[in-house]
Design a protein around this motif. Structure first.
Motif, PDB file in Angstrom:
ATOM      1  N   ILE A 293     -49.791 -27.493 -10.294  1.00 39.65           N
ATOM      2  CA  ILE A 293     -49.242 -28.210 -10.700  1.00 39.65           C
ATOM      3  C   ILE A 293     -47.630 -27.896 -10.731  1.00 39.65           C
ATOM      4  N   TYR A 294     -47.365 -26.765 -10.965  1.00 40.14           N
ATOM      5  CA  TYR A 294     -46.202 -26.063 -11.480  1.00 40.14           C
ATOM      6  C   TYR A 294     -45.165 -26.584 -10.295  1.00 40.14           C
ATOM      7  N   GLU A 295     -46.149 -25.418  -9.385  1.00 40.20           N
ATOM      8  CA  GLU A 295     -45.764 -26.071  -7.902  1.00 40.20           C
ATOM      9  C   GLU A 295     -45.138 -26.905  -7.522  1.00 40.20           C
ATOM     10  N   GLY A 310     -36.615 -20.238  -7.590  1.00 42.41           N
ATOM     11  CA  GLY A 310     -37.696 -20.155  -7.151  1.00 42.41           C
ATOM     12  C   GLY A 310     -38.732 -19.912  -7.287  1.00 42.41           C
ATOM     13  N   ILE A 311     -39.653 -21.927  -7.655  1.00 41.69           N
ATOM     14  CA  ILE A 311     -40.678 -22.069  -8.405  1.00 41.69           C
ATOM     15  C   ILE A 311     -41.708 -21.840  -7.261  1.00 41.69           C
ATOM     16  N   VAL A 312     -42.299 -20.955  -7.288  1.00 39.87           N
ATOM     17  CA  VAL A 312     -43.320 -20.322  -6.790  1.00 39.87           C
ATOM     18  C   VAL A 312     -44.126 -19.148  -7.629  1.00 39.87           C
ATOM     19  N   TYR A 313     -45.486 -19.609  -7.705  1.00 44.39           N
ATOM     20  CA  TYR A 313     -45.845 -18.388  -8.523  1.00 44.39           C
ATOM     21  C   TYR A 313     -46.850 -17.762  -8.008  1.00 44.39           C
ATOM     22  N   PRO A 348     -38.296 -11.594 -17.110  1.00 33.42           N
ATOM     23  CA  PRO A 348     -37.554 -11.556 -17.085  1.00 33.42           C
ATOM     24  C   PRO A 348     -37.766 -13.242 -16.563  1.00 33.42           C
ATOM     25  N   CYS A 349     -38.664 -13.707 -16.047  1.00 28.99           N
ATOM     26  CA  CYS A 349     -38.521 -14.681 -15.241  1.00 28.99           C
ATOM     27  C   CYS A 349     -40.484 -15.204 -14.954  1.00 28.99           C
ATOM     28  N   THR A 350     -40.893 -15.946 -16.381  1.00 25.93           N
ATOM     29  CA  THR A 350     -42.451 -15.303 -16.295  1.00 25.93           C
ATOM     30  C   THR A 350     -42.281 -16.333 -15.545  1.00 25.93           C
ATOM     31  N   GLY A 351     -42.433 -17.432 -14.711  1.00 26.13           N
ATOM     32  CA  GLY A 351     -43.153 -18.779 -13.973  1.00 26.13           C
ATOM     33  C   GLY A 351     -44.550 -19.454 -15.297  1.00 26.13           C
ATOM     34  N   ASN A 354     -48.154 -15.625 -15.596  1.00 27.96           N
ATOM     35  CA  ASN A 354     -48.860 -15.009 -15.417  1.00 27.96           C
ATOM     36  C   ASN A 354     -48.774 -13.461 -15.546  1.00 27.96           C
ATOM     37  N   PHE A 355     -48.187 -12.696 -15.104  1.00 24.50           N
ATOM     38  CA  PHE A 355     -47.781 -11.636 -15.547  1.00 24.50           C
ATOM     39  C   PHE A 355     -47.864 -11.094 -17.401  1.00 24.50           C
ATOM     40  N   ILE A 356     -47.859 -11.846 -17.874  1.00 22.39           N
ATOM     41  CA  ILE A 356     -48.320 -11.337 -19.053  1.00 22.39           C
ATOM     42  C   ILE A 356     -49.833 -11.944 -20.069  1.00 22.39           C
ATOM     43  N   ASN A 379     -39.132 -14.323 -20.558  1.00 21.32           N
ATOM     44  CA  ASN A 379     -37.997 -15.534 -20.094  1.00 21.32           C
ATOM     45  C   ASN A 379     -38.506 -16.089 -19.876  1.00 21.32           C
ATOM     46  N   GLU A 380     -38.160 -17.216 -20.105  1.00 23.88           N
ATOM     47  CA  GLU A 380     -37.992 -18.764 -18.678  1.00 23.88           C
ATOM     48  C   GLU A 380     -36.485 -19.817 -19.065  1.00 23.88           C
ATOM     49  N   VAL A 381     -35.816 -19.955 -17.829  1.00 23.51           N
ATOM     50  CA  VAL A 381     -35.056 -21.085 -17.909  1.00 23.51           C
ATOM     51  C   VAL A 381     -35.523 -22.810 -18.303  1.00 23.51           C
ATOM     52  N   MET A 384     -39.990 -27.183 -17.865  1.00 25.92           N
ATOM     53  CA  MET A 384     -41.793 -27.043 -17.094  1.00 25.92           C
ATOM     54  C   MET A 384     -42.546 -26.065 -17.225  1.00 25.92           C
ATOM     55  N   PRO A 385     -41.748 -24.829 -16.359  1.00 31.44           N
ATOM     56  CA  PRO A 385     -42.715 -22.988 -16.785  1.00 31.44           C
ATOM     57  C   PRO A 385     -42.514 -23.090 -17.787  1.00 31.44           C
ATOM     58  N   TYR A 386     -41.552 -22.996 -18.605  1.00 29.49           N
ATOM     59  CA  TYR A 386     -41.570 -22.544 -20.147  1.00 29.49           C
ATOM     60  C   TYR A 386     -42.552 -23.211 -20.617  1.00 29.49           C
ATOM     61  N   VAL A 413     -35.073 -19.231 -22.184  1.00 27.55           N
ATOM     62  CA  VAL A 413     -32.949 -18.493 -21.985  1.00 27.55           C
ATOM     63  C   VAL A 413     -33.194 -17.478 -20.516  1.00 27.55           C
ATOM     64  N   ASP A 414     -31.943 -18.326 -20.152  1.00 26.46           N
ATOM     65  CA  ASP A 414     -31.429 -17.491 -18.882  1.00 26.46           C
ATOM     66  C   ASP A 414     -31.043 -16.344 -18.783  1.00 26.46           C
ATOM     67  N   THR A 415     -32.372 -15.445 -18.282  1.00 24.61           N
ATOM     68  CA  THR A 415     -32.109 -13.753 -18.174  1.00 24.61           C
ATOM     69  C   THR A 415     -31.154 -12.834 -18.472  1.00 24.61           C
ATOM     70  N   PRO A 450     -38.731 -12.006  -9.785  1.00 25.74           N
ATOM     71  CA  PRO A 450     -37.543 -13.028  -9.680  1.00 25.74           C
ATOM     72  C   PRO A 450     -37.721 -13.692  -8.339  1.00 25.74           C
ATOM     73  N   PRO A 451     -36.669 -15.010  -8.735  1.00 27.08           N
ATOM     74  CA  PRO A 451     -36.236 -15.711  -7.525  1.00 27.08           C
ATOM     75  C   PRO A 451     -35.277 -15.318  -6.490  1.00 27.08           C
ATOM     76  N   TYR A 452     -35.359 -15.061  -5.180  1.00 27.05           N
ATOM     77  CA  TYR A 452     -34.866 -15.231  -4.398  1.00 27.05           C
ATOM     78  C   TYR A 452     -34.129 -15.949  -3.476  1.00 27.05           C
ATOM     79  N   LYS A 467     -22.979 -18.446 -11.086  1.00 21.82           N
ATOM     80  CA  LYS A 467     -21.802 -17.175 -11.060  1.00 21.82           C
ATOM     81  C   LYS A 467     -22.394 -15.944 -13.020  1.00 21.82           C
ATOM     82  N   TYR A 468     -23.189 -15.179 -12.701  1.00 23.76           N
ATOM     83  CA  TYR A 468     -23.061 -14.256 -13.709  1.00 23.76           C
ATOM     84  C   TYR A 468     -21.900 -13.210 -14.045  1.00 23.76           C
ATOM     85  N   PRO A 469     -20.542 -13.385 -14.816  1.00 22.10           N
ATOM     86  CA  PRO A 469     -20.027 -11.914 -14.410  1.00 22.10           C
ATOM     87  C   PRO A 469     -20.295 -10.577 -14.755  1.00 22.10           C
TER      88      PRO A 469
HETATM   89  C1  LIG Z   1     -41.268 -16.930  -8.783  1.00 20.64           C
HETATM   90  S1  LIG Z   1     -41.300 -18.049  -9.706  1.00 20.64           S
HETATM   91  C2  LIG Z   1     -42.731 -16.802 -11.312  1.00 20.64           C
HETATM   92  C3  LIG Z   1     -43.144 -16.875 -11.402  1.00 20.64           C
HETATM   93  C4  LIG Z   1     -44.316 -16.082 -12.433  1.00 20.64           C
HETATM   94  N1  LIG Z   1     -44.350 -15.069 -11.638  1.00 20.64           N
HETATM   95  C5  LIG Z   1     -45.769 -16.580 -12.120  1.00 20.64           C
HETATM   96  O1  LIG Z   1     -47.033 -16.929 -11.215  1.00 20.64           O
HETATM   97  O2  LIG Z   1     -45.758 -17.993 -12.594  1.00 20.64           O
HETATM   98  C6  LIG Z   1     -39.770 -17.018 -10.832  1.00 20.64           C
HETATM   99  C7  LIG Z   1     -39.652 -18.120 -12.350  1.00 20.64           C
HETATM  100  O3  LIG Z   1     -37.966 -17.547 -12.667  1.00 20.64           O
HETATM  101  C8  LIG Z   1     -37.679 -18.730 -13.884  1.00 20.64           C
HETATM  102  N2  LIG Z   1     -35.984 -18.139 -13.375  1.00 20.64           N
HETATM  103  C9  LIG Z   1     -35.069 -18.083 -12.629  1.00 20.64           C
HETATM  104  N3  LIG Z   1     -33.603 -17.813 -12.865  1.00 20.64           N
HETATM  105  C10 LIG Z   1     -34.170 -17.184 -14.195  1.00 20.64           C
HETATM  106  C11 LIG Z   1     -33.209 -16.514 -14.919  1.00 20.64           C
HETATM  107  N4  LIG Z   1     -31.637 -16.311 -14.607  1.00 20.64           N
HETATM  108  N5  LIG Z   1     -33.621 -16.135 -16.171  1.00 20.64           N
HETATM  109  C12 LIG Z   1     -34.962 -17.322 -16.319  1.00 20.64           C
HETATM  110  N6  LIG Z   1     -35.903 -17.241 -16.045  1.00 20.64           N
HETATM  111  C13 LIG Z   1     -35.390 -17.850 -14.081  1.00 20.64           C
HETATM  112  C14 LIG Z   1     -38.120 -19.724 -12.796  1.00 20.64           C
HETATM  113  O4  LIG Z   1     -38.109 -20.646 -13.411  1.00 20.64           O
HETATM  114  C15 LIG Z   1     -38.958 -19.449 -11.947  1.00 20.64           C
HETATM  115  O5  LIG Z   1     -39.514 -20.451 -12.758  1.00 20.64           O
END
Ligand SMILES: C[S@@+](CC[C@H](N)C(=O)[O-])C[C@H]1O[C@@H](n2cnc3c(N)ncnc32)[C@H](O)[C@@H]1O
Length: 1006
Positions: A293-295, A310-313, A348-351, A354-356, A379-381, A384-386, A413-415, A450-452, A467-469
């Protein structure tokens, strides 16, 4: 079931089953464990044929017990679709079946077998018996097994597909209601304003109102699913963030519209999904379902967000491998476990979390409450993924510990923002407290996906990465600083920021960073500084290259070969900082493995490592580096080289003919100049430019440099002299509008082919540039060349024979005097001329042994030229090749056979596109005319990924660009036979090239 996927009685799978079973029996193997492998292979192979996946001993819950069938096949939604239970032939199969069924084993689609007989249960009763020695009965058994679909699952598939389709409309409808409420509902507007500033303060200072509206839409559309699927009616109140969102939504629905009414039209889909979810007994499968559903949600509705974030599990096999690898490294290097006090872990980008969830499953029940409360963070920004992460993690904890407890380690939060030096309220009090606790924690393990995303590809999309100074500066000072590459823009990729952030987040402590990510950093040139720095920052780095880079190898398919179904290469990195010696290990899976094979390989956990000896910034030092280095760098032979023209708006500035080109350039110039006027009058600050300019691609196509020109108030002006001939693709010339405003990066072409110089006098050798994603090629031209001469990702570099002053005067030879001296000295021949050297080089660059031996070197460096034993032979061959490649339009066409179709009047026009026959010996120009008798060697002349003839077929077709609506027609009114003649000419060029190249003497001295 798709008929093509069924297993026939004579299929190799069934033959192999009988063969291996007979072999085992002949060795005297009789017990169940020994004999089950053949059936397991049969099931795994047949599942793959369906695009499904076989998993051995996957745990499930049934009838209140935990059961573990010998095998389960999962469909692409990760629903278990059938089970297998094996017995040995000494067991009484019927009695065993009875026993299993009483223990609650599934009987909705299960094969029980004892290597001689199989019984298939479907819908709670016996459906079929099969004698396994009979190939036909065995094939029937498999057919029935795979054809079975439970009604709830069928309904679910339909519902989810339908839901996916409806989401964009519903979301748009909701967005409309919200837009209305912004103007008419004052209480909503007030609540929204507070919420909006909260988002700006705690998530992203540049967040748009539209993005916040989108959060409300996400919440409204999915909240019910979360409540019902996870049986969590309190979700909206319990969740630290949902409560805030609910408050705004409360105001929205108080006056503006009825939430229940509006969402009612989705009832059938919600109900179907909820019903299907109810049939899933195991939590881990519910989790997989939510991942889907997430994707789907983002792909169906928020495509831009899906791209930037990078919304992909992450496939569970990868998550599990990485969690295991971290566990092993903790033990090996630190004598610790995942649950040791002091091991503090952050995703740091938990989607979906899954990892936890996977980590928690590896922690003993005794330690889990402590670890859950104190040592795990995520963390998740995105909203819905949160939510999904909270549900998944909290539910998993409840299953493992027997009680519900909110996961206080989850932060909205934005990591990357956490590296910035500011302490702010973070959305809500509870979330701020969580973020503060995380900030203070001594993190020792960072794990995740992490997203790419390098940034937007199209300036009109207004979809830039934030941008993240602090992080950007750190990357500049460390990864970019150490780089020898000319462009390090690839370091803007989000995953690079996450590597930098994670390394810094260890704050100098020993620890581990484990990421699955885009792995371009392992071998691409722009990352040399990053590689060097990673080796300084860590003691041991292991990288598993899962490949799947479709651009590097176009024979791969993202969906089939890439573990994420994407186009860029993927790899798993485990970087450990500890005491001891530095170590770099690398493993790469076979390039053509399918996704399932790669995932199965990770499950086996036996990775064949190669220890690498990094050389400065190079990890994968190419073979033959020493020999390549002996050659003379091409950049030393030529004084100047020029990058191909980078227009960034090909559809606007190129055309087959000058008349339509002038028309569209004039339209473009008008829109652009009007925008300059509008901008000047608006007196807005430069930071608002993206939102200010008209983004309609039917009118204009922006690029970063065009926006800079607009900011500078530079007007464009159409002049007829701006129209220049250019080589756009191999054997495909176009009219190009070349000027400093409309061309994104014009480069040095005015000094190579000045407008007033005599055409044809100068020549350039164009070749694939450094880090090209296409195989190496060289092509001579007497016209301006495009940057993507053999397609995107080739970065054409051109070496001209002459250079000029831009006004056409002051012509100079560009082959240096010192190069001339070196060649004359080496060959002891004072008669060698600069043109000889030019042609010599062109021939060397065509030599198959040179290209093959130095293929990897040529991706990292511009060519170096060896001294071949026979200079004269190469110079003569190069001269002949140059003549063929430049004068191809004047050659006598190869005599092809004209096959005319009597049903049609003869025409030379390409209607939509020409079609090559499968064996590539005949080319249908249009329904009336086919050119046959193309000699098979023709296609051996390749430039990049296509043969010369295929380039002609690819380029000379009628197209319409989706975004701009611009049509392009290659047919020439002034010369109707041009294309048909060109085909014959390119066949001749190809055959002659293949012959000349085949006759070249050896290029390497003995
Ligand atoms: C590739 S997914 C991770 C998928 C996760 N491992 C899973 O299996 O569901 C990347 C996640 O990082 C989140 N994300 C992207 N940039 C972020 C940021 N700066 N801080 C926190 N989360 C971020 C995205 O919203 C997305 O849900």
């Amino acid at each position: 079931m798709r008929a093509s996927a069924s297993v026939s009685p004579s299929s190799p799978l069934i033959r192999e089953y009988h063969r291996s079973l007979a072999e085992l029996r002949s060795q005297g193997v009789e017990h169940e464990m020994g004999l089950r492998r053949p059936f397991e292979n049969l099931l795994a192979g047949s599942a793959r044929l369906h695009g499904w996946q076989y998993v051995a001993e996957s745990g499930a819950k049934a009838g209140g017990h935990r059961i573990r069938p010998d095998g389960t096949v999962f469909d692409p939604n990760n629903f278990p679709r059938g089970f297998w239970e094996s017995k040995d032939s000494h067991d009484d199969l019927d009695r065993e079946i009875d026993r299993k069924l009483r223990r609650g084993y599934p009987d909705n689609n299960t094969i029980f077998e004892d290597t001689r007989r199989a019984v298939l249960y479907q819908n709670h009763s016996k459906a079929l018996e099969a004698d396994l020695s009979d190939a036909r009965q065995l094939a029937d058994l498999l057919f029935r097994f795979y054809a079975h679909t439970e009604p709830a699952i069928h309904e679910f598939e339909q519902a989810v597909a339908e839901f996916g389709k409806r989401v964009p409309d519903l979301a748009l409808g909701l967005a409309g209601k919200i837009a209305e409420a912004h103007t008419h509902n004052r209480r909503f507007e007030a609540a929204f304003a507070t919420f909006f500033s909260l988002c700006q303060l705690s998530l992203n200072p540049n967040i748009s109102r539209a993005a916040v509206d989108e959060m409300l839409v996400q919440h409204l559309l999915t909240e019910r699913l979360f409540r019902t699927i996870f049986d969590n009616p309190e979700f909206g109140r319990r969740n630290a963030i949902a409560a805030e969102v609910e408050r705004v939504i409360g105001e929205l629905v108080s006056q503006s519209f009825s939430r229940t009414e509006y969402l009612k039209s989705l009832d059938p889909f919600y109900l179907a999904i909820e019903n299907a979810a109810r049939t899933i007994s195991d939590f881990s499968e519910k989790q997989l379902f939510l991942n889907g559903i997430y994707e789907r949600f983002f792909r169906g509705y928020s495509v831009k967000v899906a791209d930037t974030h990078g919304i992909v599990y992450t496939p569970p096999q990868i998550v599990d491998y990485m969690c295991g690898a971290v566990e092993e490294a903790l033990k090996r290097e630190f004598g610790l476990s995942l649950s040791s006090p002091g091991v503090t872990i952050l995703d740091p980008c938990t989607g979906t979390g899954n990892f936890i969830v996977h980590l928690m499953r590896r922690i003993s029940k005794r330690d889990l409450p402590r670890v859950y409360r104190e040592q795990l963070f995520a963390n998740e920004v995105m909203l819905m993924p949160y939510y999904i992460a909270a549900l998944n993690i909290e539910h998993a904890y409840m299953e493992l510990s027997g009680q519900y407890e909110p996961f206080e380690g989850l932060c909205f939060v934005d990591t990357l923002d956490l590296a910035e030096d500011r302490q702010l309220p973070m959305f809500s009090e509870a979330n701020t407290e969580r973020v503060e606790r995380e900030r203070k924690a001594q993190i020792t393990v960072i794990i995740g996906n992490p997203p790419y995303n390098v940034g937007q590809l199209n300036e009109n999309d207004n979809n830039k990465n934030r941008k993240y100074p602090v992080i950007d500066r750190r990357i500049h000072d460390t990864y970019a600083k150490g780089s020898k590459a000319t462009s390090v823009s690839k370091l803007n990729d989000a995953y690079v920021k996450f590597f930098r952030w994670a390394t810094d987040r260890l704050e100098g402590r020993d620890g581990i960073v484990c990421f699955v990510s885009n792995n371009g950093f392992v071998d691409q040139l722009a990352f040399d500084g990053m590689r060097k720095r990673l080796m300084q920052d860590f003691t041991q780095i292991d990288h598993i290259d899962l490949h799947g880079n479709v651009r590097k190898n176009p024979k791969l398919s993202g969906t089939t070969h890439n573990v994420f179904g994407i186009q860029v290469g993927v790899g798993i990195t485990i970087a450990v900082r500890c005491g001891g010696d530095k170590r770099l290990r690398y493993s790469r899976v076979p390039e053509f493995w399918r996704k399932e094979e790669k995932l199965a390989f990770l499950t086996e956990r036996s990775v064949p490592w190669a220890t690498l000896a990094p050389d400065g910034g190079a990890w994968l030092v190419p073979e033959h580096a020493g020999e390549f280095a002996v050659g003379t760098p091409l950049v030393d032979v030529f004084g100047v080289h020029a990058m191909g023209v980078n227009s960034n708006r090909d559809e606007w500035v190129y055309d087959f003919s000058a008349v339509p080109l002038s028309g569209k350039v004039n339209r473009f110039v008008e829109t652009y100049n009007a925008e300059v006027d509008r901008w000047r009058r608006s007196k807005q600050p430069a930071s608002t430019i993206d939102a200010f300019v008209v983004a309609d691609e039917r009118l204009i196509k922006w690029s970063s440099t065009l926006k800079l020109k607009l900011l500078a108030g530079t007007y464009a002006e159409f002049t007829a002299q701006g129209i220049r001939p250019a080589l756009y693709r191999p054997f495909s010339k176009r009219a190009l509008y070349y000027d400093n405003v409309l061309i994104h990066r014009p480069g040095k072409w005015l000094s190579v082919f000045p407008p007033l110089a005599v055409e044809g006098e100068n020549l350039v050798i164009a070749l694939t540039g450094i880090a090209s994603e296409k195989p190496f090629m060289a092509l001579i031209s007497n016209q301006i060349c495009d940057l993507h001469l053999v397609g995107a990702g080739c970065g054409t570099q051109c070496f001209p024979f002459y250079t000029h002053s831009p006004d056409g005067s002051n012509r100079r030879e560009n082959v240096t005097d010192s190069a001339l001296e070196n060649f004359r000295a080496h060959y002891r021949n004072p008669a060698i001329s600069k043109w000889d050297i030019f042609h010599y080089i062109y021939a060397v660059l065509h030599h198959p042994a040179y290209r093959e031996k130095f293929a990897d070197n040529l991706k990292r460096e511009l060519p170096r030229i060896p001294f071949a034993p026979d200079f004269a032979a190469f110079a003569a061959a190069g001269r002949e090749l140059a003549r063929l490649h430049v004068e191809y339009e004047t050659l006598e066409p190869w005599p092809l056979e004209w096959v005319e179709n009597p049903a049609y009047p003869l025409s030379y026009r390409v209607e939509d596109k020409m079609r090559l026959s499968k064996d590539k010996t005949a080319l249908a120009v249009n329904p009336s005319l086919t050119l046959a008798g193309i000699p098979p060697e023709t296609i051996a002349y390749r430039l990049g990924n296509r043969s010369a003839l295929e380039w002609v077929v690819d380029q000379y077709r009628v197209t319409e660009d989706d975004r701009s609506g611009i049509r392009s027609d290659p047919n020439r009114e002034d010369d109707p036979q041009y294309i048909v003649r060109l085909v014959g000419q390119v066949v001749r060029v190809s055959l002659d090239t293949v012959r000349i190249v085949g006759q070249l003497p050896t290029v390497f001295a003995e």
